[in-house]
Design a protein around this motif. Structure first.
Motif, PDB file in Angstrom:
ATOM      1  N   GLY A 109       0.804  -1.226   0.000  1.00  0.00           N
ATOM      2  CA  GLY A 109       0.000   0.000   0.000  1.00  0.00           C
ATOM      3  C   GLY A 109       0.826   1.259   0.000  1.00  0.00           C
ATOM      4  N   ARG A 110       0.350   2.210   0.749  1.00  0.00           N
ATOM      5  CA  ARG A 110       0.912   3.559   0.760  1.00  0.00           C
ATOM      6  C   ARG A 110       2.182   3.676   1.591  1.00  0.00           C
ATOM      7  NH1 ARG A 110      -3.497   8.017   1.998  1.00  0.00           N
ATOM      8  NH2 ARG A 110      -1.619   9.259   1.833  1.00  0.00           N
ATOM      9  N   THR A 111       2.885   4.766   1.334  1.00  0.00           N
ATOM     10  CA  THR A 111       4.038   5.152   2.145  1.00  0.00           C
ATOM     11  C   THR A 111       3.741   6.514   2.761  1.00  0.00           C
ATOM     12  OG1 THR A 111       5.575   3.940   0.729  1.00  0.00           O
ATOM     13  CG2 THR A 111       6.513   5.670   2.118  1.00  0.00           C
ATOM     14  N   PHE A 112       3.953   6.606   4.057  1.00  0.00           N
ATOM     15  CA  PHE A 112       3.750   7.849   4.796  1.00  0.00           C
ATOM     16  C   PHE A 112       5.092   8.348   5.312  1.00  0.00           C
ATOM     17  CE2 PHE A 112      -0.333   5.669   5.237  1.00  0.00           C
ATOM     18  CZ  PHE A 112      -1.224   6.681   4.908  1.00  0.00           C
ATOM     19  N   THR A 113       5.166   9.643   5.552  1.00  0.00           N
ATOM     20  CA  THR A 113       6.352  10.243   6.161  1.00  0.00           C
ATOM     21  C   THR A 113       5.971  10.780   7.529  1.00  0.00           C
ATOM     22  OG1 THR A 113       7.243  10.876   4.008  1.00  0.00           O
ATOM     23  CG2 THR A 113       8.139  12.014   5.927  1.00  0.00           C
ATOM     24  N   ALA A 114       6.763  10.396   8.532  1.00  0.00           N
ATOM     25  CA  ALA A 114       6.534  10.867   9.899  1.00  0.00           C
ATOM     26  C   ALA A 114       7.669  11.790  10.303  1.00  0.00           C
ATOM     27  CB  ALA A 114       6.466   9.684  10.859  1.00  0.00           C
ATOM     28  N   THR A 115       7.318  12.864  10.969  1.00  0.00           N
ATOM     29  CA  THR A 115       8.307  13.761  11.559  1.00  0.00           C
ATOM     30  C   THR A 115       8.582  13.265  12.968  1.00  0.00           C
ATOM     31  OG1 THR A 115       7.467  15.606  10.267  1.00  0.00           O
ATOM     32  CG2 THR A 115       8.815  16.150  12.188  1.00  0.00           C
ATOM     33  N   LEU A 116       9.852  13.034  13.273  1.00  0.00           N
ATOM     34  CA  LEU A 116      10.235  12.500  14.576  1.00  0.00           C
ATOM     35  C   LEU A 116      10.501  13.620  15.570  1.00  0.00           C
ATOM     36  CD1 LEU A 116      12.700   9.730  13.356  1.00  0.00           C
ATOM     37  CD2 LEU A 116      10.296   9.464  14.004  1.00  0.00           C
ATOM     38  N   VAL A 117      10.155  13.353  16.838  1.00  0.00           N
ATOM     39  CA  VAL A 117      10.487  14.290  17.905  1.00  0.00           C
ATOM     40  C   VAL A 117      11.944  14.070  18.291  1.00  0.00           C
ATOM     41  CG1 VAL A 117       8.104  14.358  18.746  1.00  0.00           C
ATOM     42  CG2 VAL A 117       9.716  12.745  19.762  1.00  0.00           C
ATOM     43  N   ASP A 118      12.468  14.943  19.120  1.00  0.00           N
ATOM     44  CA  ASP A 118      13.856  14.861  19.554  1.00  0.00           C
ATOM     45  C   ASP A 118      13.905  14.323  20.976  1.00  0.00           C
ATOM     46  OD1 ASP A 118      16.607  15.142  19.672  1.00  0.00           O
ATOM     47  OD2 ASP A 118      16.520  17.272  20.195  1.00  0.00           O
ATOM     48  N   ASN A 119      14.191  13.030  21.128  1.00  0.00           N
ATOM     49  CA  ASN A 119      14.392  12.446  22.453  1.00  0.00           C
ATOM     50  C   ASN A 119      15.322  11.237  22.314  1.00  0.00           C
ATOM     51  OD1 ASN A 119      12.778  10.171  21.723  1.00  0.00           O
ATOM     52  ND2 ASN A 119      10.928  11.142  22.514  1.00  0.00           N
ATOM     53  N   SER A 120      15.692  10.637  23.423  1.00  0.00           N
ATOM     54  CA  SER A 120      16.643   9.516  23.380  1.00  0.00           C
ATOM     55  C   SER A 120      16.042   8.297  22.680  1.00  0.00           C
ATOM     56  CB  SER A 120      17.112   9.152  24.790  1.00  0.00           C
ATOM     57  OG  SER A 120      16.023   8.752  25.608  1.00  0.00           O
ATOM     58  N   SER A 121      14.730   8.177  22.691  1.00  0.00           N
ATOM     59  CA  SER A 121      14.067   7.058  22.012  1.00  0.00           C
ATOM     60  C   SER A 121      14.244   7.162  20.504  1.00  0.00           C
ATOM     61  CB  SER A 121      12.579   7.035  22.352  1.00  0.00           C
ATOM     62  OG  SER A 121      12.383   7.029  23.739  1.00  0.00           O
ATOM     63  N   THR A 122      14.002   8.351  19.948  1.00  0.00           N
ATOM     64  CA  THR A 122      14.137   8.512  18.497  1.00  0.00           C
ATOM     65  C   THR A 122      15.603   8.462  18.079  1.00  0.00           C
ATOM     66  OG1 THR A 122      14.058  10.926  18.678  1.00  0.00           O
ATOM     67  CG2 THR A 122      11.985   9.781  18.193  1.00  0.00           C
ATOM     68  N   LYS A 123      16.492   8.932  18.933  1.00  0.00           N
ATOM     69  CA  LYS A 123      17.930   8.819  18.612  1.00  0.00           C
ATOM     70  C   LYS A 123      18.309   7.345  18.476  1.00  0.00           C
ATOM     71  CE  LYS A 123      19.563  13.189  20.438  1.00  0.00           C
ATOM     72  NZ  LYS A 123      18.820  13.909  21.403  1.00  0.00           N
ATOM     73  N   ALA A 124      17.849   6.516  19.410  1.00  0.00           N
ATOM     74  CA  ALA A 124      18.138   5.083  19.356  1.00  0.00           C
ATOM     75  C   ALA A 124      17.475   4.438  18.135  1.00  0.00           C
ATOM     76  CB  ALA A 124      17.671   4.400  20.647  1.00  0.00           C
ATOM     77  N   LEU A 125      16.252   4.853  17.822  1.00  0.00           N
ATOM     78  CA  LEU A 125      15.555   4.322  16.651  1.00  0.00           C
ATOM     79  C   LEU A 125      16.312   4.679  15.375  1.00  0.00           C
ATOM     80  CD1 LEU A 125      13.141   2.881  15.365  1.00  0.00           C
ATOM     81  CD2 LEU A 125      11.904   5.062  15.469  1.00  0.00           C
ATOM     82  N   LYS A 126      16.769   5.922  15.270  1.00  0.00           N
ATOM     83  CA  LYS A 126      17.516   6.346  14.084  1.00  0.00           C
ATOM     84  C   LYS A 126      18.834   5.583  13.956  1.00  0.00           C
ATOM     85  CE  LYS A 126      16.996  10.809  14.970  1.00  0.00           C
ATOM     86  NZ  LYS A 126      17.071  12.278  14.848  1.00  0.00           N
ATOM     87  N   GLU A 127      19.467   5.261  15.089  1.00  0.00           N
ATOM     88  CA  GLU A 127      20.698   4.456  15.050  1.00  0.00           C
ATOM     89  C   GLU A 127      20.403   3.067  14.482  1.00  0.00           C
ATOM     90  OE1 GLU A 127      22.503   4.447  18.944  1.00  0.00           O
ATOM     91  OE2 GLU A 127      22.829   6.614  18.906  1.00  0.00           O
ATOM     92  N   LEU A 128      19.278   2.477  14.887  1.00  0.00           N
ATOM     93  CA  LEU A 128      18.883   1.168  14.340  1.00  0.00           C
ATOM     94  C   LEU A 128      18.597   1.266  12.846  1.00  0.00           C
ATOM     95  CD1 LEU A 128      16.447  -0.233  17.071  1.00  0.00           C
ATOM     96  CD2 LEU A 128      18.720  -1.091  16.487  1.00  0.00           C
ATOM     97  N   LEU A 129      17.878   2.316  12.456  1.00  0.00           N
ATOM     98  CA  LEU A 129      17.514   2.482  11.047  1.00  0.00           C
ATOM     99  C   LEU A 129      18.731   2.783  10.174  1.00  0.00           C
ATOM    100  CD1 LEU A 129      14.173   4.428  11.467  1.00  0.00           C
ATOM    101  CD2 LEU A 129      14.461   2.103  10.579  1.00  0.00           C
ATOM    102  N   ALA A 130      19.774   3.345  10.756  1.00  0.00           N
ATOM    103  CA  ALA A 130      21.005   3.599   9.999  1.00  0.00           C
ATOM    104  C   ALA A 130      21.648   2.279   9.562  1.00  0.00           C
ATOM    105  CB  ALA A 130      21.980   4.426  10.833  1.00  0.00           C
ATOM    106  N   LYS A 131      21.353   1.204  10.282  1.00  0.00           N
ATOM    107  CA  LYS A 131      21.876  -0.130   9.945  1.00  0.00           C
ATOM    108  C   LYS A 131      21.009  -0.835   8.913  1.00  0.00           C
ATOM    109  CE  LYS A 131      23.693  -0.604  14.609  1.00  0.00           C
ATOM    110  NZ  LYS A 131      23.542  -1.299  15.889  1.00  0.00           N
ATOM    111  N   GLY A 132      19.769  -0.361   8.719  1.00  0.00           N
ATOM    112  CA  GLY A 132      18.862  -0.974   7.756  1.00  0.00           C
ATOM    113  C   GLY A 132      17.412  -0.787   8.159  1.00  0.00           C
ATOM    114  N   ASP A 133      16.527  -1.092   7.220  1.00  0.00           N
ATOM    115  CA  ASP A 133      15.091  -0.963   7.462  1.00  0.00           C
ATOM    116  C   ASP A 133      14.634  -1.912   8.571  1.00  0.00           C
ATOM    117  OD1 ASP A 133      15.273   0.738   5.326  1.00  0.00           O
ATOM    118  OD2 ASP A 133      14.137  -0.528   3.946  1.00  0.00           O
ATOM    119  N   ILE A 134      13.535  -1.548   9.223  1.00  0.00           N
ATOM    120  CA  ILE A 134      12.934  -2.376  10.272  1.00  0.00           C
ATOM    121  C   ILE A 134      11.516  -2.712   9.832  1.00  0.00           C
ATOM    122  CG2 ILE A 134      12.164  -2.482  12.673  1.00  0.00           C
ATOM    123  CD1 ILE A 134      14.342  -0.369  13.299  1.00  0.00           C
TER     124      ILE A 134
END
Length: 161
Positions: free
Chosen positions: A49-74
């Motif tokens: 289906g569709r692809t959406f774009t989400a704007t992330l907030v700035d906190n330690s949770s999103t920093k950790a999520l972005k580190e995971l995503l830098a290694k590949g899609d989830i």
């Protein structure tokens, strides 16, 4: 006598100069952080289906999520819960920043440190906010997600790389 009058004036000017300089550096840092936050987006592709774009907030949770995503899609398998959200395990735990939160359509939430939740309706609880899909209604999200289970793939937006 002139020496005693000049000292306080010199000290006041020195203090004002330091304050103005610090304020300028603070504004530069804030502007840089605001630009980085503006670019902090993530793609959510709904299987088939569709692809959406989400704007992330700035906190330690999103920093950790972005580190995971830098290694590949989830990829997250999500189930419908209480006719208001889709929820699925990330397969790992992220730092929690729980706060009393009232959700709305498009909110991305971290629940219990390891569950990704995408809201298409309203709920209130102690959650960690990750971000938001802007400009989408609850009906539009539900139509895209479907009524049953769904698989979504998270990836960093190309603009962030």
């Amino acid at each position: 006598m002139k020496r005693f009058v000049l000292k306080p004036i010199v000290l006041v000017f020195a203090f004002l100069s330091m304050a103005i300089s610090a304020f300028g550096q603070s504004n530069t840092t804030n502007n840089k952080n605001n630009r980085q936050m503006e670019k902090s987006t993530m793609k959510l592709k709904i299987e088939g289906g569709r692809t959406f774009t989400a704007t992330l907030v700035d906190n330690s949770s999103t920093k950790a999520l972005k580190e995971l995503l830098a290694k590949g899609d989830i990829t997250v398998h999500m189930e419908d819960y209480a006719s208001m959200e889709k929820v699925g395990s990330l397969g790992t735990s992220l730092p929690r920043n729980d706060r009393p939160t009232t959700t709305s359509a498009g909110d991305l939430i971290l629940y219990q440190g390891h569950n990704l939740v995408l809201y298409y309706d309203v709920n209130s609880w102690n959650f960690t906010r990750l971000g938001k899909i802007e400009g989408v209604s609850g009906k539009e999200l539900l139509d895209a997600l479907g009524r049953g289970d769904v698989t979504i793939t998270l990836s960093m937006d190309a603009d962030n790389e």
